[in-house]
Design a protein around this motif. Structure first.
Motif, short mmCIF file in Angstrom:
data_model
loop_
_atom_site.label_atom_id
_atom_site.label_comp_id
_atom_site.label_asym_id
_atom_site.label_seq_id
_atom_site.Cartn_x
_atom_site.Cartn_y
_atom_site.Cartn_z
N LEU A 81 0.83 -1.19 0.00
CA LEU A 81 0.00 0.00 0.00
C LEU A 81 0.87 1.24 0.00
O LEU A 81 2.05 1.20 0.40
CB LEU A 81 -0.93 0.00 1.22
N ASP A 82 0.29 2.34 -0.44
CA ASP A 82 1.02 3.60 -0.51
C ASP A 82 1.60 3.96 0.86
O ASP A 82 0.91 3.91 1.88
CB ASP A 82 0.05 4.71 -0.97
N SER A 110 -9.23 0.59 -0.26
CA SER A 110 -9.02 1.72 -1.16
C SER A 110 -7.67 2.38 -0.90
O SER A 110 -7.06 2.20 0.15
CB SER A 110 -10.14 2.75 -0.98
N GLY A 111 -7.20 3.13 -1.88
CA GLY A 111 -5.91 3.81 -1.78
C GLY A 111 -5.01 3.45 -2.95
O GLY A 111 -5.36 2.61 -3.78
N THR A 112 -3.86 4.07 -3.02
CA THR A 112 -2.90 3.75 -4.08
C THR A 112 -2.15 2.48 -3.71
O THR A 112 -1.67 2.33 -2.59
CB THR A 112 -1.91 4.91 -4.28
N ARG A 113 -2.06 1.57 -4.67
CA ARG A 113 -1.41 0.28 -4.42
C ARG A 113 -0.34 0.04 -5.48
O ARG A 113 -0.53 0.37 -6.65
CB ARG A 113 -2.47 -0.82 -4.49
N ASP A 136 -4.60 2.90 -8.68
CA ASP A 136 -5.44 3.64 -7.74
C ASP A 136 -6.72 2.84 -7.50
O ASP A 136 -7.46 2.54 -8.44
CB ASP A 136 -5.80 5.02 -8.29
N TYR A 138 -10.39 2.54 -5.77
CA TYR A 138 -11.52 3.29 -5.21
C TYR A 138 -12.51 2.33 -4.57
O TYR A 138 -12.53 1.14 -4.87
CB TYR A 138 -12.22 4.10 -6.31
N LEU A 189 -10.77 13.54 -3.09
CA LEU A 189 -10.41 12.13 -3.15
C LEU A 189 -11.53 11.25 -3.70
O LEU A 189 -11.40 10.03 -3.74
CB LEU A 189 -10.02 11.62 -1.75
N THR A 267 -11.08 7.21 -3.02
CA THR A 267 -9.85 6.43 -2.94
C THR A 267 -9.31 6.35 -1.53
O THR A 267 -8.44 5.54 -1.24
CB THR A 267 -8.77 7.00 -3.88
N LYS A 268 -9.80 7.20 -0.62
CA LYS A 268 -9.40 7.13 0.78
C LYS A 268 -10.55 7.58 1.65
O LYS A 268 -11.42 8.30 1.20
CB LYS A 268 -8.17 8.00 1.05
#
Length: 268
Positions: A81-82, A110-113, A136, A138, A189, A267-268
């Motif tokens: 994960l980010d 969710s989040g940038t992976r 990304d 969502y 977001l 996304t977050k």
């Protein structure tokens, strides 16, 4: 005696001259061998099918190729994960006869992976990894569960009834006839909003109401409502920092406008 000493010195010098090239040749061969062994690593190429996905709707597919071919050997899809530094194993697959592979993952958070593909060492060849792939992720979430900003006369975690069907959690006017509004900060977001607009079944016959949605001060929805009317709605929230709902109701006859089970894709 002098002649003997001279002969010994000459022999020693000759030995050095012979040993020098041999030592140099040995060192060069060792260096070449070391370089060859260092270069013997798998090359892994990989591509992702989508760089934006939604939890529960999309599957991340990573396709690629291993060189030299390693038919039947396993490749490992790793993810993190980010903000994280450690890689975790997501799934594994076998390399096909032509050296290609297919790996799949269904994100649940969710989040940038980030993803990468690892081909472990084998057959005397060192391990290889692909470049890092960013996706990304969502997720649809309930707006009513978010922390509210400025608010007045609106319940955000209550059940609304529309045509005998219950919707939870919904945004509902508390005291009919009084000003009612609520704000939520999205922080740029989120991308989409989906919901239903109607009057709650507790509204009296002949009553009317309205729902207005403002995104960063710009009106996106201005929907008048009567008893029995049900409006399905979607709104683009791309780059939205804050949204505000204003609910207009009447005290006589009583009307209760409803934003039924609103969901936002973030996304977050």
């Amino acid at each position: 005696m002098h002649r003997t000493t001279t002969t010994l010195v000459s022999l020693a010098a000759a030995a050095v001259m012979v040993a020098g090239p041999l030592a140099l040749t040995t060192t060069t061969a060792q260096a070449a061998d070391t370089t060859e062994r260092r270069a013997a690593a798998y090359t892994v190429t990989a591509k992702v099918n989508k760089d934006v996905v939604t939890v529960g709707e999309d599957v991340v597919k990573v396709r690629g190729k291993v060189t030299p071919r390693a038919a039947g050997a396993k490749v490992v899809l790793q993810q993190r994960l980010d903000g994280k530094t450690k890689w975790a194993v997501s799934t594994k697959a076998k390399v096909k006869r032509n050296g290609t592979f297919l790996l799949k993952d269904e994100p649940s958070v969710s989040g940038t992976r980030e993803y990468r593909v690892l081909k472990p060492a084998g057959q005397g060849i060192r391990k290889g990894t692909s470049k890092v792939l960013s996706v990304d992720v969502y997720r649809w979430e309930l707006l009513g569960r978010r922390t509210t900003g400025a608010t007045q006369n609106v319940h955000t975690l209550t059940t609304a009834t529309i045509g005998t069907t219950e919707y939870w959690p919904s945004l509902v006017v508390n005291t009919p006839g009084a000003p009612a509004y609520v704000e939520f900060t999205l922080g740029r977001l989120c991308t989409d909003l989906r919901t239903t607009y109607a009057l709650d079944d507790r509204s009296e016959s002949g009553s009317t109401g309205a729902v207005k949605l403002l995104v960063d001060g710009v009106t996106k929805v201005d929907q008048g409502l009567v008893v029995g009317q049900v409006v399905e709605s979607t709104t683009d929230l791309t780059d939205a920092f804050r949204l505000r709902y204003e609910l207009t109701s009447s005290a006589s006859p009583v009307s209760r406008p409803v934003v039924a089970t609103p969901e936002i894709r973030c996304t977050k």
